[in-house]
Design a protein around this motif. Structure first.
Motif, mmCIF file in Angstrom:
data_model
loop_
_atom_site.group_PDB
_atom_site.id
_atom_site.type_symbol
_atom_site.label_atom_id
_atom_site.label_comp_id
_atom_site.label_asym_id
_atom_site.label_seq_id
_atom_site.Cartn_x
_atom_site.Cartn_y
_atom_site.Cartn_z
ATOM 1 N N ARG A 282 0.831 -1.209 0.000
ATOM 2 C CA ARG A 282 0.000 0.000 0.000
ATOM 3 C C ARG A 282 0.866 1.259 0.000
ATOM 4 N N ARG A 283 2.016 1.207 0.635
ATOM 5 C CA ARG A 283 2.898 2.373 0.656
ATOM 6 C C ARG A 283 3.670 2.544 -0.652
ATOM 7 N N SER A 284 3.641 1.519 -1.502
ATOM 8 C CA SER A 284 4.398 1.569 -2.751
ATOM 9 C C SER A 284 3.532 1.886 -3.961
ATOM 10 N N LEU A 285 2.228 1.650 -3.861
ATOM 11 C CA LEU A 285 1.351 1.824 -5.010
ATOM 12 C C LEU A 285 0.871 3.258 -5.147
ATOM 13 N N ARG A 286 0.381 3.561 -6.345
ATOM 14 C CA ARG A 286 -0.270 4.835 -6.598
ATOM 15 C C ARG A 286 -1.774 4.658 -6.415
ATOM 16 N N ASP A 287 -2.485 5.770 -6.425
ATOM 17 C CA ASP A 287 -3.926 5.715 -6.190
ATOM 18 C C ASP A 287 -4.668 4.948 -7.271
ATOM 19 N N THR A 288 -4.090 4.854 -8.458
ATOM 20 C CA THR A 288 -4.783 4.216 -9.575
ATOM 21 C C THR A 288 -4.487 2.728 -9.701
ATOM 22 N N ASP A 289 -3.636 2.167 -8.834
ATOM 23 C CA ASP A 289 -3.247 0.768 -8.920
ATOM 24 C C ASP A 289 -4.190 -0.108 -8.089
ATOM 25 N N PHE A 290 -4.281 -1.385 -8.476
ATOM 26 C CA PHE A 290 -5.184 -2.319 -7.802
ATOM 27 C C PHE A 290 -4.405 -3.479 -7.189
ATOM 28 N N PRO A 291 -4.382 -3.618 -5.849
ATOM 29 C CA PRO A 291 -3.806 -4.822 -5.237
ATOM 30 C C PRO A 291 -4.912 -5.853 -4.988
ATOM 31 N N VAL A 292 -4.674 -7.087 -5.404
ATOM 32 C CA VAL A 292 -5.676 -8.152 -5.289
ATOM 33 C C VAL A 292 -5.008 -9.395 -4.718
ATOM 34 N N GLN A 293 -5.677 -10.066 -3.774
ATOM 35 C CA GLN A 293 -5.169 -11.332 -3.249
ATOM 36 C C GLN A 293 -5.510 -12.409 -4.264
ATOM 37 N N TYR A 294 -4.544 -12.741 -5.114
ATOM 38 C CA TYR A 294 -4.797 -13.656 -6.222
ATOM 39 C C TYR A 294 -4.939 -15.100 -5.748
ATOM 40 N N SER A 295 -4.153 -15.467 -4.753
ATOM 41 C CA SER A 295 -4.200 -16.802 -4.158
ATOM 42 C C SER A 295 -3.675 -16.668 -2.733
ATOM 43 N N PRO A 296 -3.735 -17.724 -1.922
ATOM 44 C CA PRO A 296 -3.255 -17.589 -0.546
ATOM 45 C C PRO A 296 -1.812 -17.104 -0.422
ATOM 46 N N ASP A 297 -0.970 -17.383 -1.418
ATOM 47 C CA ASP A 297 0.440 -16.997 -1.307
ATOM 48 C C ASP A 297 0.904 -16.058 -2.416
ATOM 49 N N ARG A 298 -0.033 -15.477 -3.175
ATOM 50 C CA ARG A 298 0.336 -14.555 -4.241
ATOM 51 C C ARG A 298 -0.559 -13.328 -4.221
#
Length: 305
Positions: free
Chosen positions: A199-215
């Motif tokens: 969260r501290r590395s992304l920009r406001d327009t980026d999307f972080p998603v929990q793709y799998s339990p370890d990715r």
């Protein structure tokens, strides 16, 4: 209900200002106060309790009494499930783009929970209560969207970028191997720290998603591979600077990141991009980890890190 008005309650001036700025960037009309006051909350549809609020459960009860229809969010850096008195967590730093997607979902969950029948016993509740999608909506450790819930938006972003010839990059992030067995407690610590680094590395327009339990999958709109590499390296560096105590040891976890991007003139799908990123991630881990990898077939140039 469309959420357009918010109230921030945060004693510290700097924290209050940052929360207000983040919410305003998400398109909300925001008022901010050092402490809860009923007068300031007359029109608020969402109330955000800052991390410095003392006795947040008590404040939340006052909010409920005054604004029974309002969402109550708790702002904090450490990921995790919302406390029982709140409708959800607002991860810090605030991502306006993420918040624009999150708020409608929280409203939906709140509406469903209100429609649940009164508790007549455990079996009656299990049989009659509406099934809430909260378990599939957000990952409990990172508070990132779970892939099954968010995949339609990801597919749309890829199609839009391909149609209009816009740059788009994708990253897959995973922890490198540790010298200990990862149990539940250690996994919670690892993924909580990773979520904060991301969260501290992304920009406001980026999307972080929990793709799998370890990715964790990062979708980076309007970003070429050079820009994606910059973001990914920030994530790697922040994780590598951290440490945690476990079983009388001091662990220094690291992550590897595999990148892919839409290539000009190629009709690539979301699945194609994920496969390319996975191959790049495998190469990064095979090369020793704690690195960012872009395979030649993905980058269109010699592989690098």
């Amino acid at each position: 209900m469309k959420v357009t008005r918010a109230l921030v309650v945060e004693p510290r001036t700097a924290g209050r200002r940052k929360l207000q700025e983040g919410l305003e960037k998400a398109g909300l009309e925001v008022s901010a106060e050092a402490e809860w006051g009923e007068e300031a909350a007359v029109r608020a549809q969402v109330v955000v309790l800052g991390p410095s609020v003392e006795e947040p459960a008590k404040v939340a009860r006052k909010v409920r009494a005054r604004l029974p229809g309002a969402l109550v969010l708790v702002a904090r850096e450490a990921p995790g499930k919302a406390a029982g008195f709140a409708d959800g967590v607002l991860p810090l730093p605030v991502s306006p783009k993420d918040l624009q997607v999150r708020l409608p979902e929280l409203v939906k969950l709140r509406t469903l929970s209100r429609g649940a029948p009164a508790r007549k016993g455990r079996s009656a509740v299990a049989a009659d209560a509406p099934r809430l999608p909260s378990e599939t909506l957000l990952d409990p450790l990172t508070q990132f969207y779970a892939f099954p819930h968010f995949k339609d938006l990801l597919f749309v972003e890829v199609k839009r970028s391909r149609r209009h010839g816009l740059p788009l990059a994708l990253a897959l992030v995973a922890f490198d191997a540790l010298p200990v067995q990862v149990d539940r407690d250690l996994r919670e610590q690892l993924h909580g720290g990773l979520a904060l680094a991301i969260r501290r590395s992304l920009r406001d327009t980026d999307f972080p998603v929990q793709y799998s339990p370890d990715r964790v999958l990062l979708l980076l709109p309007h970003t070429d591979l050079a820009g994606a590499q910059t973001v990914a390296r920030r994530v790697c560096e922040r994780v590598a600077r951290s440490s945690l105590a476990f079983d009388d040891q001091v662990l220094r976890p690291t992550v590897s990141v595999g990148l892919s991007a839409l290539a000009p003139g190629r009709d690539e799908s979301f699945s194609d991009m994920v496969r390319q990123a996975q191959r790049s991630l495998d190469a990064a881990r095979a090369a020793g980890g704690n690195r960012v990898e872009m395979l030649a077939e993905t980058a269109g140039l010699e592989a690098g890190s």
